[in-house]
Scaffold this active site. Structure first.
Site, short mmCIF file in Angstrom:
data_model
loop_
_atom_site.label_atom_id
_atom_site.label_comp_id
_atom_site.label_asym_id
_atom_site.label_seq_id
_atom_site.Cartn_x
_atom_site.Cartn_y
_atom_site.Cartn_z
N GLY A 13 -5.91 -32.26 -12.45
CA GLY A 13 -5.18 -32.58 -13.68
C GLY A 13 -3.77 -32.02 -13.62
O GLY A 13 -3.57 -30.80 -13.66
N VAL A 17 0.19 -29.89 -19.01
CA VAL A 17 -0.34 -28.54 -18.78
C VAL A 17 -0.41 -28.25 -17.29
O VAL A 17 -0.06 -27.16 -16.84
CB VAL A 17 -1.71 -28.37 -19.45
CG1 VAL A 17 -2.33 -27.01 -19.08
CG2 VAL A 17 -1.60 -28.49 -20.96
N LYS A 69 4.73 -34.60 -3.08
CA LYS A 69 3.87 -34.99 -1.95
C LYS A 69 2.62 -35.72 -2.45
O LYS A 69 2.14 -36.64 -1.80
CB LYS A 69 3.49 -33.76 -1.14
CG LYS A 69 4.65 -33.17 -0.36
CD LYS A 69 4.26 -31.91 0.41
CE LYS A 69 5.46 -31.36 1.20
NZ LYS A 69 5.11 -30.08 1.88
N THR A 100 -8.07 -31.01 -17.14
CA THR A 100 -8.41 -32.28 -17.75
C THR A 100 -9.19 -32.05 -19.05
O THR A 100 -9.53 -30.92 -19.40
CB THR A 100 -9.27 -33.14 -16.81
OG1 THR A 100 -10.62 -32.63 -16.79
CG2 THR A 100 -8.71 -33.14 -15.39
N LYS A 124 -12.06 -28.27 -23.52
CA LYS A 124 -12.97 -27.90 -24.60
C LYS A 124 -14.34 -28.57 -24.47
O LYS A 124 -15.33 -28.06 -24.99
CB LYS A 124 -12.36 -28.28 -25.96
CG LYS A 124 -11.18 -27.42 -26.36
CD LYS A 124 -10.69 -27.76 -27.75
CE LYS A 124 -9.82 -28.98 -27.78
NZ LYS A 124 -8.51 -28.78 -27.14
N LEU A 163 -2.86 -17.96 -27.03
CA LEU A 163 -3.21 -16.83 -27.91
C LEU A 163 -4.52 -16.18 -27.45
O LEU A 163 -5.45 -16.88 -27.03
CB LEU A 163 -3.37 -17.31 -29.36
CG LEU A 163 -2.13 -17.91 -30.02
CD1 LEU A 163 -2.48 -18.43 -31.41
CD2 LEU A 163 -1.02 -16.87 -30.11
N ASP A 232 -11.17 -32.15 -33.11
CA ASP A 232 -10.55 -31.15 -32.23
C ASP A 232 -10.78 -29.75 -32.79
O ASP A 232 -11.15 -28.82 -32.05
CB ASP A 232 -9.06 -31.42 -32.07
CG ASP A 232 -8.37 -30.39 -31.19
OD1 ASP A 232 -8.68 -30.35 -29.98
OD2 ASP A 232 -7.55 -29.62 -31.71
N LYS A 236 -13.28 -26.41 -31.41
CA LYS A 236 -12.85 -25.01 -31.32
C LYS A 236 -13.78 -24.11 -32.14
O LYS A 236 -14.13 -23.00 -31.69
CB LYS A 236 -11.41 -24.87 -31.80
CG LYS A 236 -10.42 -25.62 -30.91
CD LYS A 236 -9.01 -25.58 -31.47
CE LYS A 236 -8.05 -26.36 -30.58
NZ LYS A 236 -6.67 -26.36 -31.11
#
Length: 374
Positions: A13, A17, A69, A100, A124, A163, A232, A236
């Site tokens: 991935g 990020v 590359k 990912t 997650k 965090l 989402d 969490k």
């Protein structure tokens, strides 16, 4: 002086990020190579959905040029199980960095850990899917209840980006404190949206206009419904609840308030959704006016009542003086209420989204694995 310990890094991935992580990895590599107990950190794999760059002899890839590359690779991509099997034969320990959100890859974590590969990830899906998968990951990991020969797994950035949310909760639990409640704003997108929709002191635009603004600024997913459905945040909360000792089955096993009008759930695209959303502004305006009459503001929060074994996600009203009401921009805030901290919670606050800070959480986890393997 003994030769540096060799540790290999495989990155899957390389979006926002992943790119930020590679920049940080080069800095970490240089620091570790000159540490009092040196470590030779070698990048050996960079993989995206359509192609991969793999150093089959485990000679280190040049990190600054790895992506260019990778772009130049023309041969067919090797199936990932074959790549994992090759990584397991490396002449040293391997850390797999999964940047990912791939559910299928997440479900292979137990076997990857059992093969001796460590994992650091902001994915997650692995830790908020079924409770059975979460248990299997803990049972397979060396820093869970697995054997010392297994890989380690860390996923700090699954909840608060950079965090220190999970590490703080784990330390509270491991040192014998009793967590009674966790409450906060866990989405940078929803934080920005409601800070703009109903700022402390009044004002703010219509809900639809603020959603559109958040999307144009890059705060939302390409389809804003993926933020507004609350899942989402629910993922969490599932991760936090499990670490606090609650065997939550899944992110859909507790109340999650969606901000998508039921009439718009069948929209064929995010663009169609945004076009029609102003038709329903009156509903959110009524909520804003109701809160204002009470001297409060509305925020989208998640909460875990450990004693009552209750988890929920949705809109709540807060006094203007409450720390949750005073958030700025896209910051997250997480309040831990525990026996030790009494009536004043332990508060963690700061940027909870963005490629650089999420990558920092991943990089911090990488260093934890390096220390564990030394």
């Amino acid at each position: 002086m003994s030769a540096p310990k060799q540790i290999f890094v495989a990155v899957v991935g390389v979006g926002g990020v992943g790119k930020a992580f590679l920049n940080q990895l080069d800095h970490i590599r240089q620091r570790l190579s000159s540490a009092p107990v040196p470590v030779a950190l070698s990048l050996v794999l960079v993989r995206r959905s359509t192609k991969q760059l793999f150093s089959r002899d485990f000679a280190p890839l040049d990190i600054p040029s790895a992506l260019s590359k990778l772009d130049a690779v023309s041969e067919p991509q090797q199936p990932f199980p074959d790549t994992l099997a090759a990584l397991a034969r490396a002449p040293g320990r391997v850390i797999l960095v999964d940047n990912t959100s791939d559910q299928a890859l997440a479900e292979t974590y137990p076997s990857i850990l059992s093969a001796g590969l460590s994992i650091v990830t902001p994915n997650k899906k692995a830790f908020s899917h079924s409770h059975a998968l979460w248990q299997a990951i803990q049972q397979a990991a060396a820093n869970g209840t697995g054997p010392a020969t297994a890989g380690h797994v860390y996923h700090e950035s699954t909840v608060g980006a950079g965090l220190p949310v999970l590490s703080t909760l784990k330390e509270l639990v491991d040192t014998g404190d009793r967590v009674t409640k966790i409450e906060g704003v866990f989405s940078g997108t929803m934080s920005f949206l409601f800070n703009s929709f109903m700022p402390v002191g009044g004002g703010g635009g219509s809900f639809a206009a603020e959603v559109t603004k958040a999307k144009n600024l890059g705060y939302t997913e390409p389809d804003p419904r993926d933020d507004l459905n609350g899942l989402d945040v629910a993922r969490k909360l599932t991760i936090l609840a499990r670490l606090a000792g609650l065997p939550v089955e899944s992110p859909t096993s507790f109340p999650v308030q969606s901000l998508i009008p039921s009439e718009l759930e069948s929209c064929s695209s995010g663009d169609e959704f945004l076009t029609r959303l102003p038709e329903f502004d009156s509903r959110m305006e009524e909520l804003k006016e109701s809160a204002a009459k009470e001297g409060k503001v509305v925020r989208f929060v998640g909460s875990i009542d450990v004693g009552a074994k209750a988890v929920k996600v949705g809109l709540e009203k807060f006094d203007a003086s409450h720390p949750i009401a005073a958030l700025k921009g896209s910051d997250n805030i997480i309040n831990f209420y525990t026996e030790r901290y009494g009536g004043n919670p332990l508060i963690i606050q700061g940027a909870g989204a963005g490629a650089d800070v999420t990558a920092m959480g991943v990089s911090g986890d990488l260093l934890k694995v390096v220390r564990a393997l030394q």
